[in-house]
Design a protein around this motif. Structure first.
Motif, PDB file in Angstrom:
ATOM      1  N   ALA A 139      -8.476  -1.751 -30.099  1.00 48.18           N
ATOM      2  CA  ALA A 139      -7.971  -0.653 -30.784  1.00 48.18           C
ATOM      3  C   ALA A 139      -6.480  -0.554 -30.531  1.00 48.18           C
ATOM      4  CB  ALA A 139      -8.545   0.773 -30.709  1.00 48.18           C
ATOM      5  N   THR A 141      -3.588   1.935 -30.146  1.00 52.15           N
ATOM      6  CA  THR A 141      -3.180   3.461 -30.068  1.00 52.15           C
ATOM      7  C   THR A 141      -2.414   3.897 -31.300  1.00 52.15           C
ATOM      8  OG1 THR A 141      -1.362   3.363 -28.692  1.00 52.15           O
ATOM      9  CG2 THR A 141      -3.434   3.726 -27.554  1.00 52.15           C
ATOM     10  N   VAL A 149      -6.042  -1.495 -26.769  1.00 59.52           N
ATOM     11  CA  VAL A 149      -7.118  -1.483 -25.666  1.00 59.52           C
ATOM     12  C   VAL A 149      -8.108  -2.332 -25.942  1.00 59.52           C
ATOM     13  CG1 VAL A 149      -8.379   0.600 -24.701  1.00 59.52           C
ATOM     14  CG2 VAL A 149      -5.843   0.917 -25.419  1.00 59.52           C
ATOM     15  N   THR A 159      -5.699  -1.897 -20.921  1.00 63.54           N
ATOM     16  CA  THR A 159      -4.812  -1.718 -21.709  1.00 63.54           C
ATOM     17  C   THR A 159      -3.598  -2.503 -21.541  1.00 63.54           C
ATOM     18  OG1 THR A 159      -4.137  -0.028 -20.094  1.00 63.54           O
ATOM     19  CG2 THR A 159      -5.237   0.797 -21.690  1.00 63.54           C
ATOM     20  N   LEU A 187     -14.418   1.989 -29.482  1.00 66.94           N
ATOM     21  CA  LEU A 187     -13.222   2.584 -29.115  1.00 66.94           C
ATOM     22  C   LEU A 187     -12.922   3.249 -30.330  1.00 66.94           C
ATOM     23  CD1 LEU A 187     -11.501  -0.214 -26.954  1.00 66.94           C
ATOM     24  CD2 LEU A 187     -12.496   1.782 -26.097  1.00 66.94           C
ATOM     25  N   PRO A 189      -9.192   5.352 -31.591  1.00 67.33           N
ATOM     26  CA  PRO A 189      -7.757   5.852 -31.077  1.00 67.33           C
ATOM     27  C   PRO A 189      -7.695   7.375 -31.825  1.00 67.33           C
ATOM     28  CG  PRO A 189      -7.571   4.308 -32.935  1.00 67.33           C
ATOM     29  CD  PRO A 189      -8.914   4.320 -32.542  1.00 67.33           C
ATOM     30  N   CYS A 190      -7.171   8.177 -31.318  1.00 66.78           N
ATOM     31  CA  CYS A 190      -7.165   9.492 -31.828  1.00 66.78           C
ATOM     32  C   CYS A 190      -5.665   9.752 -32.672  1.00 66.78           C
ATOM     33  CB  CYS A 190      -6.553  10.751 -30.463  1.00 66.78           C
ATOM     34  SG  CYS A 190      -6.141  12.221 -31.241  1.00 66.78           S
ATOM     35  N   ASN A 197      -1.267   8.173 -28.499  1.00 65.75           N
ATOM     36  CA  ASN A 197      -1.627   7.083 -27.233  1.00 65.75           C
ATOM     37  C   ASN A 197      -2.813   7.516 -26.588  1.00 65.75           C
ATOM     38  OD1 ASN A 197       0.560   5.544 -28.071  1.00 65.75           O
ATOM     39  ND2 ASN A 197       1.834   6.865 -26.824  1.00 65.75           N
ATOM     40  N   THR A 198      -3.992   8.238 -27.316  1.00 71.32           N
ATOM     41  CA  THR A 198      -5.080   8.802 -26.674  1.00 71.32           C
ATOM     42  C   THR A 198      -6.225   7.811 -27.356  1.00 71.32           C
ATOM     43  OG1 THR A 198      -4.264  10.837 -26.466  1.00 71.32           O
ATOM     44  CG2 THR A 198      -6.507  10.589 -26.540  1.00 71.32           C
ATOM     45  N   ILE A 199      -7.218   7.303 -26.594  1.00 68.23           N
ATOM     46  CA  ILE A 199      -8.530   6.548 -27.042  1.00 68.23           C
ATOM     47  C   ILE A 199      -9.746   7.132 -26.420  1.00 68.23           C
ATOM     48  CG2 ILE A 199      -8.291   5.058 -25.033  1.00 68.23           C
ATOM     49  CD1 ILE A 199      -8.418   3.809 -28.457  1.00 68.23           C
ATOM     50  N   THR A 212      -5.645   8.996 -22.135  1.00 71.84           N
ATOM     51  CA  THR A 212      -4.256   9.132 -22.634  1.00 71.84           C
ATOM     52  C   THR A 212      -3.709   8.044 -21.923  1.00 71.84           C
ATOM     53  OG1 THR A 212      -4.340  11.375 -23.308  1.00 71.84           O
ATOM     54  CG2 THR A 212      -2.392  10.435 -23.007  1.00 71.84           C
TER      55      THR A 212
END
Length: 501
Positions: A139, A141, A149, A159, A187, A189-190, A197-199, A212
């Motif tokens: 993924a 981010t 990632v 990462t 995975l 990503p938010c 940059n949150t997974i 994060t």
């Protein structure tokens, strides 16, 4: 040179006379023995619609990801061989140099006899290494794709930081690694710009983790654990963020669904379960929600009001989500797995029925591997099944079946369905399957209007090039950006193909 030794001559095999060599040997019944065709190689003819290919992988390509702002950047992951000790490996390549095919046929060219463009071979710009087992999740981010990632069957989360020069030429550098689980299953990503940059990841032990990535805040430890959850009692099979990034929904082989209040916004408004972690908590203890065989897919609608989960036997459950707007204090409290009366409502019922089971659907005969909501303003939900079919439901019409493409991928499992977000006003749906084919459908109309529920009633186009039809291949995933103009596939045959819509 010395003469041959006499013993060597005595041991030499006797040669047949020319007449003896032409003699036909008969079997016991007097028939002439037929020549065997067992040694003749079987010829397999492949139809290839691709405009480019990437074939550096030595085994199946299990994962594929596309950069959110540079859609020509593609990451793929797999393993370095079929052996149990084969390490995981991935690549990043750039599809921007690929030239599209002419729209008109060759007969319209100034020189119709000119050689047609060949499929372009793509080269890697970066190699993803460091995994001791297959890479099965990748993924970039959000919102800007600053980090790549990778997740592997070795439990590692690795990462990489992406840099682009003045000419948009990419370069990657390893940043950090974490290993908290036995195997990473997925995975996600938010999508929230508030929490960039949150997974999130789901693991084989049932745990769910949220990280994060922030090398500026802590250069020594840029991979920070935000949350970790341990309510699933079996492997966590799928996860999806709500489009606003407030909730994370996960499902498991134990038939449980949890919608996590990752950032504490629901808790601040008093809209959480007793465990203080979830806004929806449904397990097999609730007989209305129980799915024998487990849950394997999950999706949240564009308005963040509904969550759909798919499982064994073709079962789909629709559950409402609470709204966290200014009026959320007046909305109903979240629902746990304690039984309550189901209410079959439409798409706008999610806020008023937060946590309630809104519908129980079963139009397909085998497991639901993939789910996708259409972009607004459409109110459609597509489901791909192991039985090879695709069902499309209308969430605004009491979840009625709008289309049922019973032979969408013949008898082969549908691996992924995804609506095209920036083309066709939300009516176009792309699918891939273990038959090795990618197809695009126009799902306008209804089942009765179409007059058919077969596999080709809505087919816009199909692309071939991967091995399939039981030949040891299939398409394990694809990406298509927002426009759907190019589709890049991950093949079980170890090849990545680029198709042009």
């Amino acid at each position: 040179m010395s003469a041959p030794h006499q013993d060597d001559l005595d041991d030499a095999p006797e040669l047949l006379d020319a007449e003896d060599a032409l003699e036909e040997i008969l079997d016991a019944e007097g028939d002439i023995a037929m020549d065997s065709d067992d040694d003749e190689p079987e010829e397999i003819t492949l139809h290839n619609d691709s405009i480019a290919y990437f074939d550096a992988h030595k085994d199946s390509v299990f994962a594929i990801a596309q950069h959110p702002t540079q859609p020509s950047l593609i990451a793929t992951g797999g393993s370095e061989g079929e052996g149990d000790d084969a390490p995981g490996k991935g690549y990043v390549f750039d599809t921007s140099p690929v030239v599209g095919r002419p729209v008109l046929p060759a007969s319209y060219n100034a020189d119709p006899s000119a050689q047609q463009p060949r499929s372009t071979e793509l080269k890697p710009v970066f190699t993803i290494e460091g995994h001791s087992d297959s890479i099965n999740a990748l993924a970039f981010t959000l919102p800007n794709g600053k980090f790549l990632v990778s997740g592997g069957l070795d439990g590692r989360l690795r990462t990489y930081q992406l840099s682009l020069d003045a000419h948009n030429k990419p370069s990657f550098s390893f940043l950090a690694e974490s290993q908290e689980v036995p195997e990473v299953n997925w995975l996600a990503p938010c999508p929230s710009r508030t929490y960039p940059n949150t997974i999130a990841l789901g693991a084989s032990d049932g745990s769910v983790w949220v990280y994060t990535i922030d090398p500026v805040a802590d250069a020594a430890n840029p991979l920070q654990i935000v949350q970790s959850y341990f309510l699933h009692t079996a492997a966590c099979t799928a996860g999806a963020w709500s489009p606003d990034g407030r909730f994370l929904a996960t499902v498991s082989e134990d038939s449980s669904l949890y919608v996590w209040d990752v950032w504490g916004e629901a808790a601040a408004k008093g809209v959480v379960n007793d465990n203080g972690q979830t806004v929806v908590s449904l397990t097999e203890q609730d007989q209305r929600f129980s799915v024998d065989g487990g849950l394997y897919s999950v999706a949240i609608d564009p308005k963040s009001t509904l969550v759909a989960v798919g499982g064994a036997g073709g079962v789909i459950k629709i559950v409402g989500l609470p709204r966290l707007g200014a009026d959320s204090s007046n909305s109903s409290q979240p629902v746990s797995s304690k039984p309550s009366k189901p209410k079959a409502k439409g798409a706008d019922a999610g806020g008023a029925q937060g946590g309630q089971i809104l519908a129980d659907l079963q139009a397909q005969s085998d497991g639901i591997e993939t789910l996708s909501f259409a972009p607004a303003p459409q109110t459609l939900l597509a489901a791909g099944s192991v039985d090879g079919s695709i069902a499309v439901y209308d969430t605004a019409r009491r979840f009625a079946v709008r289309r049922h493409l019973k032979e969408a991928h013949e008898e082969f499992s549908v691996v992924k369905v995804e609506f095209v977000t920036g083309l066709g006003d939300g009516w176009l749906l792309t699918s891939c399957g273990m038959d090795g084919v990618v197809r695009r459908w126009d799902v306008r109309g209804t089942e009765s209007a179409a007059g058919t529920s077969g596999g080709s009633g809505n087919l816009v186009k199909e692309w071939r090039g991967h091995r399939g039809d039981g030949e040891g291949g299939g398409v394990l995933g694809f990406v298509q950006g927002t426009t759907g103009e190019r589709i890049i596939t991950a093949g079980d045959d170890g090849v990545v193909l680029v198709f042009e819509a």
